[in-house]
Design an enzyme around this catalytic site. Sequence first.
Site, mmCIF file in Angstrom:
data_model
loop_
_atom_site.group_PDB
_atom_site.id
_atom_site.type_symbol
_atom_site.label_atom_id
_atom_site.label_comp_id
_atom_site.label_asym_id
_atom_site.label_seq_id
_atom_site.Cartn_x
_atom_site.Cartn_y
_atom_site.Cartn_z
ATOM 1 C CG PHE A 1 -2.868 0.788 0.670
ATOM 2 C CD1 PHE A 1 -2.427 0.806 -0.794
ATOM 3 C CD2 PHE A 1 -3.758 0.160 1.270
ATOM 4 C CE1 PHE A 1 -3.539 -0.101 -1.392
ATOM 5 C CE2 PHE A 1 -4.711 -0.708 0.542
ATOM 6 C CZ PHE A 1 -4.500 -0.771 -0.858
ATOM 7 C CG ASP B 1 -6.282 3.597 6.723
ATOM 8 O OD1 ASP B 1 -6.678 2.822 7.600
ATOM 9 O OD2 ASP B 1 -6.250 3.663 5.690
ATOM 10 C CE LYS C 1 -6.210 -5.024 5.211
ATOM 11 N NZ LYS C 1 -5.820 -3.993 4.813
HETATM 12 C C1 LIG Z 1 -6.413 -2.798 3.659
HETATM 13 C C2 LIG Z 1 -6.166 -1.343 3.999
HETATM 14 C C3 LIG Z 1 -7.244 -0.555 3.361
HETATM 15 C C4 LIG Z 1 -8.202 -0.973 2.166
HETATM 16 O O1 LIG Z 1 -9.082 -1.727 2.842
HETATM 17 P P1 LIG Z 1 -9.962 -2.675 1.579
HETATM 18 O O2 LIG Z 1 -10.918 -3.311 2.830
HETATM 19 O O3 LIG Z 1 -9.087 -3.450 0.889
HETATM 20 O O4 LIG Z 1 -10.803 -1.707 0.972
HETATM 21 C C5 LIG Z 1 -7.016 0.919 3.564
HETATM 22 N N1 LIG Z 1 -6.305 1.048 4.565
HETATM 23 C C6 LIG Z 1 -5.220 0.624 5.157
HETATM 24 C C7 LIG Z 1 -4.424 1.183 5.892
HETATM 25 C C8 LIG Z 1 -5.417 -0.899 5.004
HETATM 26 O O5 LIG Z 1 -4.396 -1.752 5.199
#
Ligand SMILES: *Cc1c(COP(=O)(O)O)cnc(C)c1O
Length: 400
Positions: free
Chosen positions: A130, A215, A244
Amino acid sequence: MTASSLFGNYARSNLEFDHGEGVWLVTSDGRRFLDCGSGIAVNALGHCHPHLVSALKAQTERLWHVSNLHTIPEQEGLGRRLTEATFADKVLFTNSGAEAMEAAIKAARRYHYDRGEADRFHIVTFEGAFHGRTIATIAAGGQEKYLEGFGPKAPGFDQVPADDLDALRAVIGPQTAAIAIEPIQGEGGVREIPTEFLRQLRRLCDEQGLLLIFDEIQSGVGRTGKLFAHEWSGISPDIMAIAKGIGGGFPVGACLATDAVAAGMVPGTHGTTFGGNPLAMAVGNAVLDVVLAEGFLEEVQSKGRSLKQKLAAVVDSHPNIFSGVRGHGLMLGIKCVVPAGDVVGVAREAGLLAVPAGDNVVRILPPLVISDDEMDEAVARLDATATAMEQKLELEGAAE
Ligand SMILES: *Cc1c(COP(=O)(O)O)cnc(C)c1O
């Protein structure tokens, strides 16, 4: 009740919180919920942490926004702290995770473009990934349910199963620019990528001139007991997306990169109006004050070990509901036998907030400041959740 004026794109609970205190969220009618979701790994220091509140308050009275047309000392400061604490030499600030991943993808493509290889723009990603909800990041994540109905999938993303080196080697070609991976898949179900696989990725990238993108939007900023989860593997990426936890609840993201990668992003190549504004930087700096303080990360490690053990005991005593616990530090997941969404719903009734994930997993992502007593309370509420679900199963069984 009048109809909502909002888009219906979220499946919301009907809980309305009035305020937060540490790991607790309180509704306007006084019900208290133990927050083991942390706004999906965002409230790393819980709700209304006094150091974050005072940093934000002080900044609101000085300066909010000036745009990236000017030098922003708060950005320089947070950038320096992030580069000093990581592999990176340079930082680009954004407002969200998806935007940080977009910047990572663009920086990787631009790096090869600058070397005369404009056709080298493909990024390899992994099943269960994701990376966000923009047009490019849904293509990177590759999940059909997020791609459906939004036109053709953006080109240049190739997906292979996680932990399958042969499939990876087979997909890499002259068009491949980079490999992007979450060291622990969050939305995919708290799936840890084996350390050895991460090391092999690094070797493969070095052999083939590819860039490695991590990521760490969910796994970063102390979540696993290291500042970034990849530190457990002893290798580093060329590019990393974070968000986050770094804002502790204020919207902030960042793309971190080596000098070689950042060099391609010359004036005009990329930009964001809000990214890295002084308010966001004040909070990001305050988060790092706490997370980088002596002993903080070690404490997250020991809390994580203790919580995982206690969760394992709950899992063992409810084999009809749960089948295992996984994850690292305070990024934990419970694999469920019954639907994970049902577990999250019943836990909510027991005053515990958790987050469902892929692979039928319930994520337990408490604020990193959770105390031992609060962890015990979370475990007790999860145990009560499982007991309630077992009773429901028995009743259903008797009715048949
Ligand atoms: C939450 C998340 C995203 C997306 O972040 P947003 O602030 O919602 O755009 C991308 N990669 C990972 C691993 C995430 O947990």
